[in-house]
Design a protein around this motif. Structure first.
Motif, mmCIF file in Angstrom:
data_model
loop_
_atom_site.group_PDB
_atom_site.id
_atom_site.type_symbol
_atom_site.label_atom_id
_atom_site.label_comp_id
_atom_site.label_asym_id
_atom_site.label_seq_id
_atom_site.Cartn_x
_atom_site.Cartn_y
_atom_site.Cartn_z
ATOM 1 N N ILE A 234 0.857 -1.180 0.000
ATOM 2 C CA ILE A 234 0.000 0.000 0.000
ATOM 3 C C ILE A 234 0.892 1.228 0.000
ATOM 4 C CG2 ILE A 234 -1.729 1.282 1.320
ATOM 5 C CD1 ILE A 234 -2.665 -1.427 2.410
ATOM 6 N N PRO A 235 0.628 2.167 -0.905
ATOM 7 C CA PRO A 235 1.459 3.378 -0.959
ATOM 8 C C PRO A 235 1.416 4.148 0.363
ATOM 9 C CG PRO A 235 0.043 3.225 -2.894
ATOM 10 C CD PRO A 235 -0.389 2.146 -1.942
ATOM 11 N N ALA A 236 2.547 4.740 0.724
ATOM 12 C CA ALA A 236 2.660 5.468 1.991
ATOM 13 C C ALA A 236 1.645 6.598 2.095
ATOM 14 C CB ALA A 236 4.075 6.014 2.145
ATOM 15 N N GLU A 237 1.373 7.268 0.987
ATOM 16 C CA GLU A 237 0.418 8.378 1.007
ATOM 17 C C GLU A 237 -0.986 7.883 1.368
ATOM 18 O OE1 GLU A 237 2.254 7.656 -1.834
ATOM 19 O OE2 GLU A 237 3.827 9.131 -1.485
ATOM 20 N N MET A 238 -1.354 6.739 0.826
ATOM 21 C CA MET A 238 -2.669 6.176 1.117
ATOM 22 C C MET A 238 -2.738 5.722 2.582
ATOM 23 S SD MET A 238 -4.738 3.116 -0.784
ATOM 24 C CE MET A 238 -4.942 4.030 -2.303
#
Length: 119
Positions: free
Chosen positions: A10-14
């Motif tokens: 999962i992307p860090a921003e999400m």
């Protein structure tokens, strides 16, 4: 034949967005419960019903609700930080086991709060 499963990251921003959303929801619900508690306390004080079994049960019910909501938000924060599906499943399993025990204890306590004292 290889049995390696694909990695899902999962992307860090999400993840950061989800974590902030959980914290905002926690804050809003905590504020709501605190306001409900203040309103109930005020009503019980003005009507002098604070010691009645139903009032005691209501107060305990609010406290239990707060405990259960806190546990659910703690789980949500842990799930947001989970590294993989296996960890998320383990977190969920631990939560269900812990909450089941807590709900049993809470039910017993509420039952005894509404039963008349036998002296």
């Amino acid at each position: 034949m290889s049995t390696t499963q694909p990695s899902f990251e999962i992307p860090a921003e999400m993840r950061d967005f989800a974590e902030k959303s959980v914290e905002q929801a926690r804050s809003a619900l905590t504020s709501f419960i605190q306001n409900a508690r203040k309103a109930a306390d005020s009503l019980q004080t003005s009507t002098k019903t604070a010691e009645l079994p139903a009032s005691v049960a209501f107060s305990r019910g609010l406290a239990f609700t707060e405990q259960n909501v806190t546990a659910a938000f703690d789980l949500a924060q842990k799930l947001v930080r989970a590294r993989d599906v296996q960890e998320a499943v383990q977190l969920q399993s631990d939560y269900v086991r812990t909450q089941f025990a807590a709900l049993q204890t809470q039910a017993k306590e509420l039952t005894s709060a509404v039963q008349p004292n036998k002296a």
